[in-house]
Motif scaffolding. Structure first.
Motif, PDB file in Angstrom:
ATOM      1  N   VAL A  36       0.857  -1.192   0.000  1.00 40.93           N
ATOM      2  CA  VAL A  36       0.000   0.000   0.000  1.00 40.93           C
ATOM      3  C   VAL A  36       0.892   1.239   0.000  1.00 40.93           C
ATOM      4  CG1 VAL A  36      -1.741   1.314   1.284  1.00 40.93           C
ATOM      5  CG2 VAL A  36      -1.866  -1.183   1.227  1.00 40.93           C
ATOM      6  N   GLN A  38       1.123   5.103   0.555  1.00 40.25           N
ATOM      7  CA  GLN A  38       0.446   6.184   1.256  1.00 40.25           C
ATOM      8  C   GLN A  38       0.707   7.500   0.526  1.00 40.25           C
ATOM      9  OE1 GLN A  38      -0.964   4.823   4.096  1.00 40.25           O
ATOM     10  NE2 GLN A  38      -2.106   6.731   4.169  1.00 40.25           N
ATOM     11  N   ASN A 113      -3.297   4.420  -1.196  1.00 38.87           N
ATOM     12  CA  ASN A 113      -4.163   4.900  -0.118  1.00 38.87           C
ATOM     13  C   ASN A 113      -4.037   6.419  -0.160  1.00 38.87           C
ATOM     14  OD1 ASN A 113      -5.635   5.415   2.165  1.00 38.87           O
ATOM     15  ND2 ASN A 113      -4.271   4.335   3.585  1.00 38.87           N
ATOM     16  N   THR A 115      -5.016   9.893   0.978  1.00 37.06           N
ATOM     17  CA  THR A 115      -5.715  10.584   2.066  1.00 37.06           C
ATOM     18  C   THR A 115      -5.997  12.020   1.640  1.00 37.06           C
ATOM     19  OG1 THR A 115      -3.660  11.170   3.169  1.00 37.06           O
ATOM     20  CG2 THR A 115      -4.706   9.140   3.879  1.00 37.06           C
ATOM     21  N   PRO A 144      -8.837   9.455   5.834  1.00 40.62           N
ATOM     22  CA  PRO A 144      -9.864   8.599   6.443  1.00 40.62           C
ATOM     23  C   PRO A 144     -11.187   9.349   6.646  1.00 40.62           C
ATOM     24  CG  PRO A 144      -8.172   9.190   8.032  1.00 40.62           C
ATOM     25  CD  PRO A 144      -7.708   9.716   6.726  1.00 40.62           C
ATOM     26  N   VAL A 198      -7.147  13.188  10.788  1.00 38.01           N
ATOM     27  CA  VAL A 198      -5.793  13.488  10.320  1.00 38.01           C
ATOM     28  C   VAL A 198      -5.598  14.979  10.049  1.00 38.01           C
ATOM     29  CG1 VAL A 198      -4.114  13.070   8.464  1.00 38.01           C
ATOM     30  CG2 VAL A 198      -5.553  11.193   9.280  1.00 38.01           C
TER      31      VAL A 198
HETATM   32  C1  LIG Z   1      -4.989   4.797   4.689  1.00 36.51           C
HETATM   33  O1  LIG Z   1      -4.408   5.850   5.410  1.00 36.51           O
HETATM   34  C2  LIG Z   1      -5.120   6.242   6.560  1.00 36.51           C
HETATM   35  C3  LIG Z   1      -4.454   7.480   7.144  1.00 36.51           C
HETATM   36  O2  LIG Z   1      -3.115   7.253   7.421  1.00 36.51           O
HETATM   37  C4  LIG Z   1      -5.188   5.084   7.537  1.00 36.51           C
HETATM   38  O3  LIG Z   1      -5.939   5.456   8.661  1.00 36.51           O
HETATM   39  C5  LIG Z   1      -5.828   3.889   6.850  1.00 36.51           C
HETATM   40  O4  LIG Z   1      -5.816   2.783   7.706  1.00 36.51           O
HETATM   41  C6  LIG Z   1      -5.082   3.569   5.568  1.00 36.51           C
HETATM   42  N1  LIG Z   1      -5.811   2.529   4.870  1.00 36.51           N
HETATM   43  C7  LIG Z   1      -5.205   1.472   4.350  1.00 36.51           C
HETATM   44  C8  LIG Z   1      -6.082   0.542   3.600  1.00 36.51           C
HETATM   45  O5  LIG Z   1      -4.004   1.299   4.474  1.00 36.51           O
END
Ligand SMILES: *[C@@H]1O[C@H](CO)[C@@H](O)[C@H](O)[C@H]1NC(C)=O
Ligand SMILES: *[C@@H]1O[C@H](CO)[C@@H](O)[C@H](O)[C@H]1NC(C)=O
Ligand SMILES: *[C@@H]1O[C@H](CO)[C@@H](O)[C@H](O)[C@H]1NC(C)=O
Length: 250
Positions: A36, A38, A113, A115, A144, A198
């Motif tokens: 994943v 970020q 992912n 955000t 999120p 966040v």
């Molecule tokens: C995506 O990033 C958010 C913020 O950091 C986190 O809370 C969430 O768990 C992440 N989701 C995945 C699928 O990794």
């Protein structure tokens, strides 16, 4: 000798993601061990697919959520790169897969992912007449997910027990609705606030002005009325003209 070269190389590589066999994806930013990446909206993600070993066919393809990405010639053999810029909302959860064109069981994937906070800011002027319905809405899409949504009127949390306010959230927008506005209850400054765990708070302001109700004439009867008035005047002139003409003859 070969080992000595490849070990420092491994450390130099920016990253590495889920892989099978001869295909590997390096990326910036670096993905988690689950593949994943970020990132945030407006950012850039670059992915590099590397083919190791020497399969007969060296042609690579990239897929985004299963759909083929068009690659330039010269960006297909042995290695292939794609750049996602700028990252947008719709890239959230998107999976990028690099595979051998001739055999899809040789592949590697990463998932984004993305955000972001709700797209909210600024002030909007809203003018409506007494008894009309008021509809205000604020974007609440975020990743999120937002942890709270509040509506205030003149700085006080909107009281749902009085004033006929209805607030609903459908996951995309939060909406405030009043069926029939009453200036004394509903005019003022509204503010929606959306809170992200966040990014903190985002809000938008609405200046709502309620004006007097204007009397709207129904158009068809009004035209019919005007026609009657016009005809009557015409008849009056015609009959008067006859009288004048008649007396002139004498
Ligand atoms: C995506 O990033 C958010 C913020 O950091 C986190 O809370 C969430 O768990 C992440 N989701 C995945 C699928 O990794
Ligand atoms: C594709 O690759 C897999 C794994 O190496 C292999 O078992 C399979 O036979 C290959 N398929 C084709 C059509 O070459
Ligand atoms: C909100 O404040 C404005 C300006 O002070 C005022 O005119 C309006 O009546 C207030 N609205 C309510 C519902 O109290």
């Amino acid at each position: 000798m070969k080992l000595m070269v490849s070990i420092p190389l491994l450390f130099l590589l920016p990253s590495y993601a889920s892989q099978t066999s001869v295909i590997r994806i390096d990326s910036t930013p670096i993905p988690s061990t689950e593949g994943v990446i970020q990132t945030e909206t407006q950012e850039t993600v670059s992915l590099l697919c590397i083919l190791s070993g020497t399969p007969d066919d060296k042609e690579l393809v990239w897929l985004r959520n299963g759909a083929m990405i068009k690659l330039d010639d010269g960006n297909k053999e042995n290695g292939s790169s794609v750049c996602i810029h700028p990252v947008i909302h719709e890239d959230e959860g998107a999976t990028f897969t690099c595979q051998l064109k001739s055999n899809s069981s040789h592949s590697a994937s990463v998932t984004l992912n993305v955000t972001y906070h709700a797209d909210l800011n600024g002030t909007e002027e809203v003018t409506l007449e007494e008894e009309e319905s008021l509809n205000l809405q604020c974007d609440m899409r975020a990743n999120p997910l937002v942890t709270s949504v509040t509506w205030k009127l003149n700085g006080t949390i909107v009281d749902l027990s009085t004033g006929g306010f209805i607030i609903s959230n459908d996951g995309f927008n939060t909406k405030l609705h009043v069926k029939r506005v009453d200036r004394s209850l509903h005019e003022g400054e509204y503010q929606c606030t959306v809170t992200s765990p966040v990014y903190g708070d985002r809000n938008k302001i609405f200046h709502v002005t309620v004006t007097d109700k204007t009397i709207k004439f129904p158009l068809v009867p009004m035209i019919a009325g005007l026609v009657v008035v016009g005809l009557t005047a015409l008849l009056a002139i015609v009959s008067r003209w006859r009288m004048i003409a008649r007396c002139c003859k004498k």
